[in-house]
Write a protein that holds these residues in place. Structure first.
Motif, mmCIF file in Angstrom:
data_model
loop_
_atom_site.group_PDB
_atom_site.id
_atom_site.type_symbol
_atom_site.label_atom_id
_atom_site.label_comp_id
_atom_site.label_asym_id
_atom_site.label_seq_id
_atom_site.Cartn_x
_atom_site.Cartn_y
_atom_site.Cartn_z
ATOM 1 N N TRP A 110 -7.229 -4.127 7.000
ATOM 2 C CA TRP A 110 -6.111 -3.172 6.959
ATOM 3 C C TRP A 110 -4.799 -3.893 6.702
ATOM 4 C CZ3 TRP A 110 -1.535 -2.315 9.479
ATOM 5 C CH2 TRP A 110 -0.966 -1.045 9.350
ATOM 6 N N TRP A 111 -4.549 -4.959 7.455
ATOM 7 C CA TRP A 111 -3.302 -5.711 7.267
ATOM 8 C C TRP A 111 -3.233 -6.327 5.872
ATOM 9 C CZ3 TRP A 111 1.066 -5.417 9.637
ATOM 10 C CH2 TRP A 111 1.127 -5.004 10.974
ATOM 11 N N ALA A 112 -4.332 -6.859 5.399
ATOM 12 C CA ALA A 112 -4.345 -7.456 4.068
ATOM 13 C C ALA A 112 -4.038 -6.412 2.999
ATOM 14 C CB ALA A 112 -5.702 -8.107 3.805
ATOM 15 N N ALA A 113 -4.624 -5.213 3.130
ATOM 16 C CA ALA A 113 -4.408 -4.150 2.143
ATOM 17 C C ALA A 113 -2.955 -3.691 2.157
ATOM 18 C CB ALA A 113 -5.342 -2.970 2.432
ATOM 19 N N VAL A 114 -2.390 -3.492 3.344
ATOM 20 C CA VAL A 114 -1.001 -3.017 3.450
ATOM 21 C C VAL A 114 -0.034 -4.038 2.871
ATOM 22 C CG1 VAL A 114 0.841 -2.450 5.079
ATOM 23 C CG2 VAL A 114 -1.449 -1.496 5.404
ATOM 24 N N VAL A 115 -0.188 -5.304 3.250
ATOM 25 C CA VAL A 115 0.721 -6.354 2.761
ATOM 26 C C VAL A 115 0.604 -6.503 1.250
ATOM 27 C CG1 VAL A 115 1.183 -8.831 2.811
ATOM 28 C CG2 VAL A 115 0.772 -7.596 4.952
ATOM 29 N N LEU A 116 -0.625 -6.514 0.744
ATOM 30 C CA LEU A 116 -0.816 -6.681 -0.704
ATOM 31 C C LEU A 116 -0.242 -5.506 -1.469
ATOM 32 C CD1 LEU A 116 -1.981 -8.284 -3.031
ATOM 33 C CD2 LEU A 116 -4.192 -7.180 -2.628
ATOM 34 N N TYR A 117 -0.432 -4.284 -0.972
ATOM 35 C CA TYR A 117 0.100 -3.118 -1.681
ATOM 36 C C TYR A 117 1.618 -3.193 -1.778
ATOM 37 C CZ TYR A 117 1.774 1.572 -2.595
ATOM 38 O OH TYR A 117 2.458 2.648 -3.119
ATOM 39 N N PHE A 118 2.291 -3.425 -0.653
ATOM 40 C CA PHE A 118 3.753 -3.466 -0.682
ATOM 41 C C PHE A 118 4.259 -4.632 -1.517
ATOM 42 C CE2 PHE A 118 3.494 -0.640 3.042
ATOM 43 C CZ PHE A 118 4.456 0.293 2.679
ATOM 44 N N ALA A 119 3.555 -5.759 -1.495
ATOM 45 C CA ALA A 119 3.960 -6.893 -2.327
ATOM 46 C C ALA A 119 3.887 -6.541 -3.807
ATOM 47 C CB ALA A 119 3.081 -8.106 -2.014
#
Length: 367
Positions: free
Chosen positions: A341-350
C-alpha cells in the motif's frame, strides 16, 4: 450480578463457522460498536438484499428472545445464539435462511468438519475456496457513478451528433477535447474523457466502464471507484502530452484502463478471499495485453495511422493499479499488503507530480 453490569463471556478462538457469522455481524453493526441494536436488527431483516419485511411485533419478539441480558443490544455471542436458537427458528427460521442465502449467492462457508452451514443445518460439501469477496456485493447504496458518467458522455455526444458532428469536431468536443495547442486550459486534461470519435468509440468505452465499474462500485462504493477512474483519466492525458505532444486526445480509455487495472488491484489485495482469482487475473491481463500490443504493433511495425492513444491506455492502467491498491477495500489486511500500500501510494504521487511539473516547465517539449 449488580444492576447495569453487563455479563462477560470467556474469549474463545474463532472457528471458520464463527468467522462466517462474524462477517455477517460486522456487516450490520453499522456504528461498529460491537453490538447490534434494535434498529440494526430490523435493518438486517428489512435489508434491500432481502425482499420481504417482517411486522414490527415479530422483530420485537426476536429481540426479546435473543437479548439474553436485556441490554437492548445483541453482542456477537447473542447474535450467533440467535441464529441457532430453536425458538427463534420457529419464529422466523425460514426468513433467516433465505436471507443468508441471498447475501451469499455463490457458496456456503465451510467449517473444520467439512460441513456447510445452510441456515441452521450442516450438510456435507466439497466446495473449495473462500469467496468472502463475493459476499460484499451490495445494491445499496446504488452503484450509479459509472452510470451517470456514461449518461453525460451519451448526452454530449448526441448534442454534437444532432449538428452533424460525430468525429470529435462539434462545439462540445471543441470545448472539452485535449488540445495540445491549448494546454493552458487545464480542464482539458480531464474533460477529454467526455468526448468520443464516432459511435463505435463511444459504445466500446460505455460497455467496458459499465461492466467493470458497476461491479467495483457494488463492493468498494462510488467514491473509491470515481477516484480510480479520474486518476486514470488524468494520468492518461499527462503521459500522452509528454510522449506525443502534438496529439489530440479524446475518449475515456484512460479511465477504462484504470478500471481494468483496479480489478487487478482488487484481485491482488483480496486474493485469498476471491473465487477463481487466478482465472480473473489472467483474463484481465490477457485482454489488456492484446489491446495495447495490437495498437503498438499497428503503429510502429505496420505504420498504420489509427489514432489509438496507447500511451493513455498504459498510463491509465498504471494509475488504476496504484490508486486501486491505495483506495479500494482490502477485506483482510496482511503485513506485506501494508508495505505494498505504501509503495503504491508513494509511487503514484511521485509519478503524478513528475508528470505535472514536466507539463508545466518542460516548455521545449511542446514548441
Amino acid at each position: 450480578m449488580p444492576s447495569g453490569q453487563r455479563e462477560t463471556s470467556v474469549s474463545m478462538p474463532l472457528t471458520p463457522t464463527d468467522l462466517y457469522w462474524r462477517r455477517i455481524f460486522n456487516k450490520y453493526d453499522r456504528d461498529n460498536d460491537g453490538r447490534i441494536s434494535y434498529v440494526e436488527l430490523k435493518g438486517i431483516i428489512e435489508s434491500r438484499e432481502y425482499d420481504q419485511d417482517l411486522p414490527d411485533n415479530v422483530v420485537d419478539k426476536i429481540m426479546v428472545l435473543a437479548d439474553s441480558d436485556n441490554s437492548g443490544y445483541l453482542d456477537f455471542a447473542e447474535f450467533v445464539a440467535m441464529m441457532h436458537n430453536p425458538d427463534l427458528k420457529a419464529v422466523f427460521g425460514h426468513f433467516v435462511a433465505r436471507y443468508i442465502h441471498s447475501i451469499i449467492p455463490h457458496r456456503n462457508p465451510i467449517d473444520t468438519t467439512g460441513q456447510t452451514w445452510t441456515g441452521f443445518r450442516a450438510v456435507p460439501t466439497t466446495t473449495d475456496g473462500d469467496g468472502t469477496y463475493e459476499e460484499e456485493y451490495s445494491c445499496w447504496p446504488p452503484a450509479i457513478c459509472m452510470i451517470l458518467i456514461s449518461l453525460v458522455e451519451i448526452v454530449l455526444f448526441c448534442y454534437d451528433a444532432a449538428q452533424g458532428n460525430t468525429q470529435a469536431n462539434g462545439p462540445i468536443a471543441q470545448i472539452f477535447i485535449y488540445n495540445p495547442h491549448k494546454r493552458q486550459e487545464a480542464w482539458r486534461f480531464v474533460t477529454y474523457m467526455l468526448v468520443h470519435v464516432g459511435v463505435v468509440h463511444l459504445l466500446v468505452n460505455l460497455l467496458v466502464q459499465l461492466f467493470l465499474g458497476v461491479p467495483l462500485e457494488m463492493v468498494h462504493r462510488w467514491w473509491r471507484v470515481t477516484l480510480v477512474y479520474l486518476a486514470g483519466v488524468a494520468a492518461g492525458s499527462l503521459a500522452t502530452s509528454l510522449a506525443d505532444p502534438k496529439v489530440y486526445l479524446a475518449g475515456a480509455s484512460g479511465g477504462v484502463y484504470a478500471l481494468i487495472a483496479a480489478h487487478v488491484a482488487t484481485i491482488i489485495m483480496n486474493w485469498a478471499e476471491m473465487e477463481f482469482a487466478i482465472v480473473q487475473l489472467l483474463v484481465f491481463l490477457l485482454l489488456a495485453g492484446v489491446d495495447v500490443g495490437t495498437a503498438v504493433y499497428d503503429r510502429y511495425w505496420r505504420h498504420l495511422d489509427q489514432h489509438i492513444g496507447y500511451v493513455a491506455h498504459l498510463a491509465g492502467a498504471v494509475a488504476g493499479l496504484l490508486v486501486g491498491i491505495g483506495v479500494l477495500r482490502n477485506l483482510e489486511k496482511r503485513k506485506w499488503e501494508k508495505r505494498l500500500w505504501w509503495a503504491a501510494v508513494v509511487l503514484y504521487f511521485a509519478l503524478m507530480i513528475a508528470g505535472i511539473l514536466a507539463n508545466i516547465f518542460w516548455t521545449a517539449r511542446f514548441k
